[in-house]
Enzyme design. Structure first.
Site, PDB file in Angstrom:
ATOM      1  N   MET A  28       0.845  -1.195   0.000  1.00 24.54           N
ATOM      2  CA  MET A  28       0.000   0.000   0.000  1.00 24.54           C
ATOM      3  C   MET A  28       0.874   1.236   0.000  1.00 24.54           C
ATOM      4  O   MET A  28       1.435   1.631   1.000  1.00 24.54           O
ATOM      5  CB  MET A  28      -0.901   0.002   1.245  1.00 24.54           C
ATOM      6  CG  MET A  28      -1.828   1.187   1.322  1.00 24.54           C
ATOM      7  SD  MET A  28      -2.985   1.045   2.699  1.00 24.54           S
ATOM      8  CE  MET A  28      -1.868   1.020   4.100  1.00 24.54           C
TER       9      MET A  28
ATOM     10  N   GLY B 122      10.492   3.639   4.915  1.00 21.29           N
ATOM     11  CA  GLY B 122       9.466   4.642   5.150  1.00 21.29           C
ATOM     12  C   GLY B 122       8.034   4.157   5.106  1.00 21.29           C
ATOM     13  O   GLY B 122       7.114   4.932   5.386  1.00 21.29           O
ATOM     14  N   ASP B 123       7.799   2.885   4.770  1.00 22.03           N
ATOM     15  CA  ASP B 123       6.407   2.421   4.668  1.00 22.03           C
ATOM     16  C   ASP B 123       6.322   0.919   4.917  1.00 22.03           C
ATOM     17  O   ASP B 123       5.669   0.192   4.177  1.00 22.03           O
ATOM     18  CB  ASP B 123       5.841   2.770   3.289  1.00 22.03           C
ATOM     19  CG  ASP B 123       4.308   2.734   3.249  1.00 22.03           C
ATOM     20  OD1 ASP B 123       3.680   2.742   4.322  1.00 22.03           O
ATOM     21  OD2 ASP B 123       3.750   2.695   2.138  1.00 22.03           O
ATOM     22  N   LEU B 124       6.959   0.447   5.990  1.00 20.87           N
ATOM     23  CA  LEU B 124       6.889  -0.978   6.328  1.00 20.87           C
ATOM     24  C   LEU B 124       5.557  -1.252   7.013  1.00 20.87           C
ATOM     25  O   LEU B 124       5.481  -1.489   8.218  1.00 20.87           O
ATOM     26  CB  LEU B 124       8.073  -1.375   7.211  1.00 20.87           C
ATOM     27  CG  LEU B 124       9.433  -1.418   6.507  1.00 20.87           C
ATOM     28  CD1 LEU B 124      10.548  -1.700   7.504  1.00 20.87           C
ATOM     29  CD2 LEU B 124       9.453  -2.450   5.377  1.00 20.87           C
ATOM     30  N   ASN B 125       4.509  -1.214   6.220  1.00 19.86           N
ATOM     31  CA  ASN B 125       3.176  -1.420   6.786  1.00 19.86           C
ATOM     32  C   ASN B 125       2.723  -2.860   6.634  1.00 19.86           C
ATOM     33  O   ASN B 125       3.415  -3.699   6.052  1.00 19.86           O
ATOM     34  CB  ASN B 125       2.170  -0.427   6.181  1.00 19.86           C
ATOM     35  CG  ASN B 125       1.887  -0.671   4.715  1.00 19.86           C
ATOM     36  OD1 ASN B 125       1.568  -1.780   4.291  1.00 19.86           O
ATOM     37  ND2 ASN B 125       1.981   0.382   3.912  1.00 19.86           N
TER      38      ASN B 125
END
Length: 376
Positions: A1, A228-231
């Site tokens: 995402m 920055g976006d380890l979701n």
């Protein structure tokens, strides 16, 4: 995402390629004939899962890929996309489960294609990445062991990127990028997307405290390059069934390097903690396990630990405010945009209700309990 950015309102246009157009791109730019194609969900780019037919002299190579078509605004900065692609390749060669990048017919990692959208011609950067197996963390039960491994992964990734060099690396100094965690104060111009309620009060309080206690102390944090976006949708896992019958999950894929920027080690662990809280049955307890894994590789300094609570709150605010803002502009994509919001507001409210000291004590006590051990 992927998480978008603050230029979305006017300039950014999400690609709208048909399946036939996407197939044509794969053939013209990469030389493969598509045998099967399937759209994938995305935030502001367009992704397709494609299966390709390989010629007889190239059998044995990958047959499943993801075609990534960047939005019009991102496509104006091909240097940034090139650096992101080279980072993924660098990590893949270093043993991380990242996609490998398929070279174009011309030998590049990206290609610029133009499409006629009726009133005008739009240009989009396209890439073809190998398809990674696994299920998103959001779809599996996440226990302490996996949380620890995700924290360790986040630290190892940042530490490995210390050795990454590229002539265009300066592209990652994205000073006004809304998703860089240092830029929580930039959310002020989007607060109109929120109602006049308790949620808006909390965001306002987070921004105020962030300016005083994080922005003013950035020089005390250690710099690095952040994913920055380890979701929970950008980390894929696969399971194995041990003798006990309980599934053990291991990370099988790291997706989406679009939010990379120059930041700080403590940013990466804060972002991972926030996203691992989203689907957890014990959201307040998540932080200690992720922190223990991270600190098994990179122990935080007292100043970095002291900022962790506000950094996690700040990432919640970024995700929730920008989702609300984007939903006003693109209501047709609301279901995807509001994935985090379904539980995010509740978690942020709970953090404030518990109070900073209580949350920190829980996280730090849990991390301390590991000692040199690893969860079983």
């Amino acid at each position: 995402m992927s998480s978008g950015d603050d230029r979305r309102p006017q300039a950014l246009a999400k690609p709208a390629f048909s399946e036939a157009q996407a197939c044509a791109v794969v053939e013209s730019e990469f030389g493969f004939r598509v045998s099967e194609i399937q759209p994938l969900p995305s935030y502001d780019d367009q992704n397709f899962r494609v299966r390709v037919s390989r010629p007889g002299d190239a059998l044995g190579g990958p047959t499943e890929y993801v075609l990534k078509i960047s939005n019009t605004e991102s496509s104006k900065n091909p240097d940034l996309i090139e650096v992101q692609s080279h980072v993924a390749m660098f990590l893949h060669e270093a043993g991380f489960p990242t996609a490998s990048v398929c070279r174009t017919r011309d030998g590049g990692v990206t290609s610029l294609v133009s499409v006629d959208s009726g009133s005008q011609t739009k240009s989009h950067v396209v890439r073809l990445l190998t398809y990674l197996p696994g299920r998103p963390v959001a779809e599996v039960p996440v226990g302490p062991r996996l949380l620890y491994e995700i924290g360790r992964l986040a630290a190892t990734l940042d530490k490995t990127l210390e050795e990454f060099h590229h002539p265009k690396l300066r592209c990652l100094r994205r000073e006004d990028f809304i998703w860089n965690l240092r830029n929580v104060p930039l959310l002020e111009k989007y607060l109109s997307a929120l109602g006049q309620d308790r949620n808006r009060e909390i965001v306002g309080e987070v921004i105020r405290l962030f300016k005083e206690e994080v922005t003013a102390k950035l020089s005390h944090f250690r710099e690095c390059v952040n994913h920055g976006d380890l979701n929970d949708h950008n980390i894929l896992v696969e399971s194995s069934e041990p003798a006990s019958g309980d599934a053990v999950f291991r990370v099988s894929g790291i997706l989406d390097f679009e939010d990379m920027s120059c930041g700080y080690y403590v940013f990466e662990v804060a972002i991972a903690i926030m996203y691992m809280m989203i689907e957890s049955r014990d959201p307040m307890g998540v932080g200690g396990h992720v922190l223990a894994g991270f600190e098994s590789v990179i122990p935080l300094t007292p100043a970095e630990r002291g900022a962790l609570f506000l950094l996690v709150c700040g990432r919640f605010c970024q995700s929730l405010v920008m989702a609300a803002h984007s939903c006003r502009l693109h209501p047709e994509n609301a279901e995807y945009l509001m994935i985090t919001a379904k539980t995010g507001w509740k978690h942020l409210q709970q953090m404030f209700a518990m109070g900073r000291r209580a949350v920190e004590d829980l996280w730090f006590d849990t991390a301390r309990s590991y000692g040199c051990g690893v969860p079983v």
